[in-house]
Design a protein around this motif. Structure first.
Motif, short mmCIF file in Angstrom:
data_model
loop_
_atom_site.label_atom_id
_atom_site.label_comp_id
_atom_site.label_asym_id
_atom_site.label_seq_id
_atom_site.Cartn_x
_atom_site.Cartn_y
_atom_site.Cartn_z
N ILE A 141 0.86 -1.19 0.00
CA ILE A 141 0.00 0.00 0.00
C ILE A 141 0.89 1.23 0.00
N GLU A 142 0.56 2.20 -0.84
CA GLU A 142 1.27 3.49 -0.84
C GLU A 142 0.71 4.33 0.31
N ALA A 143 1.56 4.59 1.31
CA ALA A 143 1.09 5.29 2.51
C ALA A 143 0.54 6.68 2.19
N VAL A 180 5.25 9.62 5.72
CA VAL A 180 5.33 8.96 4.43
C VAL A 180 6.62 9.26 3.66
N ASP A 181 7.27 10.39 3.94
CA ASP A 181 8.52 10.68 3.23
C ASP A 181 9.61 9.67 3.60
N SER A 182 9.60 9.20 4.84
CA SER A 182 10.59 8.22 5.29
C SER A 182 10.12 6.79 5.09
N TYR A 183 8.79 6.57 5.17
CA TYR A 183 8.24 5.21 5.08
C TYR A 183 7.10 5.21 4.06
N PRO A 184 7.46 5.19 2.77
CA PRO A 184 6.43 5.38 1.73
C PRO A 184 5.49 4.21 1.52
N THR A 185 5.86 3.00 1.95
CA THR A 185 5.01 1.85 1.68
C THR A 185 4.64 1.11 2.96
N ILE A 186 3.48 0.50 2.92
CA ILE A 186 2.99 -0.41 3.96
C ILE A 186 2.89 -1.78 3.30
N THR A 187 3.52 -2.80 3.88
CA THR A 187 3.54 -4.10 3.23
C THR A 187 3.04 -5.19 4.18
N PHE A 188 2.46 -6.22 3.58
CA PHE A 188 2.02 -7.39 4.33
C PHE A 188 2.45 -8.63 3.56
N THR A 189 3.04 -9.59 4.26
CA THR A 189 3.43 -10.87 3.65
C THR A 189 2.91 -12.01 4.51
N SER A 190 2.52 -13.09 3.85
CA SER A 190 2.03 -14.26 4.56
C SER A 190 2.38 -15.51 3.77
N SER A 191 2.54 -16.62 4.49
CA SER A 191 2.91 -17.87 3.82
C SER A 191 1.94 -19.01 4.14
N GLY A 192 0.72 -18.68 4.60
CA GLY A 192 -0.22 -19.75 4.88
C GLY A 192 -1.50 -19.25 5.51
N THR A 201 4.54 -4.50 7.81
CA THR A 201 5.56 -3.46 7.98
C THR A 201 4.90 -2.11 7.77
N LEU A 202 4.90 -1.30 8.81
CA LEU A 202 4.22 -0.01 8.83
C LEU A 202 5.06 0.97 9.63
N HIS A 203 5.30 2.14 9.07
CA HIS A 203 6.05 3.18 9.77
C HIS A 203 7.42 2.66 10.24
N GLY A 204 8.03 1.82 9.40
CA GLY A 204 9.35 1.30 9.71
C GLY A 204 9.39 0.18 10.72
N GLN A 205 8.21 -0.26 11.20
CA GLN A 205 8.14 -1.33 12.19
C GLN A 205 7.51 -2.56 11.57
N CYS A 206 8.10 -3.73 11.82
CA CYS A 206 7.56 -4.99 11.32
C CYS A 206 7.00 -5.79 12.48
N ASN A 248 0.67 2.10 18.86
CA ASN A 248 1.94 2.09 19.57
C ASN A 248 2.86 0.96 19.11
N ASP A 249 2.28 -0.14 18.62
CA ASP A 249 3.10 -1.24 18.11
C ASP A 249 3.93 -0.82 16.91
N PHE A 250 3.49 0.24 16.24
CA PHE A 250 4.17 0.70 15.03
C PHE A 250 4.78 2.09 15.22
N ALA A 251 5.05 2.42 16.47
CA ALA A 251 5.73 3.69 16.82
C ALA A 251 4.97 4.91 16.30
N ILE A 252 3.66 4.81 16.25
CA ILE A 252 2.82 5.97 15.92
C ILE A 252 2.18 6.41 17.24
N ASP A 253 2.84 7.31 17.91
CA ASP A 253 2.47 7.61 19.30
C ASP A 253 1.94 9.03 19.49
N TYR A 254 1.15 9.49 18.52
CA TYR A 254 0.51 10.80 18.63
C TYR A 254 -0.49 10.77 19.78
N HIS A 255 -0.31 11.68 20.78
CA HIS A 255 -1.10 11.61 22.00
C HIS A 255 -1.79 12.93 22.34
#
Length: 273
Positions: free
Chosen positions: A145-147, A169-181, A197-202, A235-242
């Protein structure tokens, strides 16, 4: 030492892992329970000699009951057993590559706002594929996904969501998901574990997937449809706007519901339209 042994497969011949074998005596009392392994093999502890009833069940399959004879040594052989799909189950798509059609797919993120309402954001730029396998549970997938394509309908808010307070988005332009089952949970439902993988966190996430079916489209292709959803914690993805608007109430909730309605076209790439 084993008791009753069996091997469980689908009507197409594929092994059925996590199928349940229950053995009852003639009064209906359960005397054994065992779960099949990845090869569909299952065995119980030694059983009382005599005639018993064996019931085989698996998610998404019709149960099967058999009468079994247990020897004086406590052993018995149930042999090969085929479990048919539940009545009314939708046929699975053919094996092979399937490509996401972004024009007929949507990704919606929903967040609580001010503790009393919800804001929905759509990501308009999406790509990816499923490699559908036989058996279906071995299907793998990838989505990107293009963030910056986030769209709430209000440009000022969208720019804030693209900023360092949120998606950066300038630092983390894509959001990705991978699965194997996948893990089947019902006749047409699965859990798809994978890595987001979102905001640089997997982080590991699980999508609850519902299959809609497949069929021919008006352009000479074949399409399949899936709905998937999960809940993410910012918070799991370091998006901590409070930002707080009043005591104990955040401007934006800490959980995000993600919903995907995905339409795929059979083949390595999308057809020209």
């Amino acid at each position: 030492m084993t008791g009753l042994t069996a091997r469980i497969r689908t009507t197409e011949g594929w092994p059925v892992p996590n199928a349940v074998l229950i053995v009852t005596d003639m009064s209906g009392r359960q005397i054994a329970r065992a779960v099949s392994d990845e090869t569909g093999a299952v065995d119980t502890e030694p059983l009382p000699p005599g005639v018993h009833t064996a019931v085989l069940t698996a998610v998404g399959c019709q149960p099967v009951a058999r009468t079994v004879q247990i020897s004086s040594a406590g052993t018995g052989l149930l042999g090969e057993n085929a479990l048919a799909p539940e009545a009314g189950a939708v046929a699975l798509p053919p094996a092979g590559p399937w490509t996401i059609d972004p024009m007929h797919s949507t990704v919606i993120a929903t967040a609580r706002h001010l503790g009393i309402a919800s804001i929905k954001a759509r990501f308009s730029e999406l790509s990816g594929r499923l490699d559908i396998a036989e058996p279906f549970d071995l299907t793998s997938g990838y989505a990107e996904i293009e963030a910056a394509s986030i769209d709430t309908g209000i440009p000022m808010r969208d720019n804030h969501l693209r900023s360092s307070d949120f998606l950066e988005v300038d630092s983390y332009p894509t959001i990705t998901f991978t699965s194997s089952g996948l893990r089947r949970t019902g006749g047409g439902t699965w859990v798809m574990p994978g890595e987001l993988t979102l905001h640089g966190q997997c982080r590991p996430v699980e999508l609850d997937v519902t299959y809609g079916g497949f069929g021919a489209d008006p352009w000479g292709g074949v399409r399949a449809a899936f709905h998937a959803e999960t809940v993410l914690h910012r918070n799991d993805f370091a998006i901590d706007y409070h930002a707080v608007v009043r005591a104990g109430v955040a401007a934006v909730g800490t959980t995000i519901k993600l919903e995907l309605d995905i339409e795929l076209v059979q083949g390595e790439q999308l057809p020209a339209m």
